[in-house]
Write a protein that holds these residues in place. Structure first.
Motif, PDB file in Angstrom:
ATOM      1  N   ILE A  21       0.838  -1.212   0.000  1.00 43.86           N
ATOM      2  CA  ILE A  21       0.000   0.000   0.000  1.00 43.86           C
ATOM      3  C   ILE A  21       0.863   1.249   0.000  1.00 43.86           C
ATOM      4  O   ILE A  21       0.610   2.195  -0.755  1.00 43.86           O
ATOM      5  N   LEU A  22       1.914   1.287   0.811  1.00 45.51           N
ATOM      6  CA  LEU A  22       2.802   2.454   0.837  1.00 45.51           C
ATOM      7  C   LEU A  22       3.527   2.621  -0.502  1.00 45.51           C
ATOM      8  O   LEU A  22       3.735   3.743  -0.968  1.00 45.51           O
TER       9      LEU A  22
ATOM     10  N   ILE B  46       1.002   4.156  -2.951  1.00 47.48           N
ATOM     11  CA  ILE B  46       0.801   5.574  -2.623  1.00 47.48           C
ATOM     12  C   ILE B  46       2.015   6.389  -3.058  1.00 47.48           C
ATOM     13  O   ILE B  46       1.880   7.474  -3.626  1.00 47.48           O
TER      14      ILE B  46
ATOM     15  N   ALA C  76       1.958   9.348  -5.845  1.00 50.06           N
ATOM     16  CA  ALA C  76       2.417  10.690  -5.457  1.00 50.06           C
ATOM     17  C   ALA C  76       3.526  11.172  -6.387  1.00 50.06           C
ATOM     18  O   ALA C  76       3.559  12.338  -6.780  1.00 50.06           O
TER      19      ALA C  76
END
Length: 127
Positions: A28-29, A32, A36
């Motif tokens: 998930i990180l 993201i 970004a």
């Protein structure tokens, strides 16, 4: 007594569950972070250059193998390449050249002398 041990151990997560949770968090990180970066980083349009690779004798005259290199981030479609040697002009069209990639083409010159062509990209379109 054994039912008490089962219920108390069932309420605590196992090591495998903890490991799976950490892997899920890392994924998930990563997603993201990738999204970004895509928002912040500026995408460069196609930046095409043509390079002569080799010249060989062919059935129809001289064949010049060329490579079109895209130094941009975006793909270029319908790339038109031109080579001019003396009074003779040869052209080729490539379906696409991917971002940070390259594609090859062949230009055919019918003259008797080995061509020393000036190469250029005439244009391209967005896919």
């Amino acid at each position: 007594m054994s039912s008490r041990k089962l219920s108390s151990s069932a309420s605590q997560p196992s090591r495998l569950q903890g490991l799976c949770a950490l892997i899920g968090l890392a994924v998930i990180l990563g997603v993201i972070g990738t999204l970004a970066r895509a928002v912040v980083v500026e995408v460069r349009p196609p930046d095409l250059i043509v390079q002569a690779e080799s010249v060989r004798r062919g059935a129809g005259g001289w064949v010049m193998d060329v490579t079109v290199v895209n130094r941009g981030d975006l793909t270029a479609a319908a790339v038109e390449v031109e080579g001019v040697s003396g009074s003779e002009t040869a052209k080729a069209t490539l379906d696409y050249v991917p971002g940070h990639g390259s594609k090859g083409a062949a230009l055919v010159f019918t003259g008797d002398e080995r061509p020393r062509a000036a190469l250029r990209v005439l244009g391209w379109s967005s896919p």
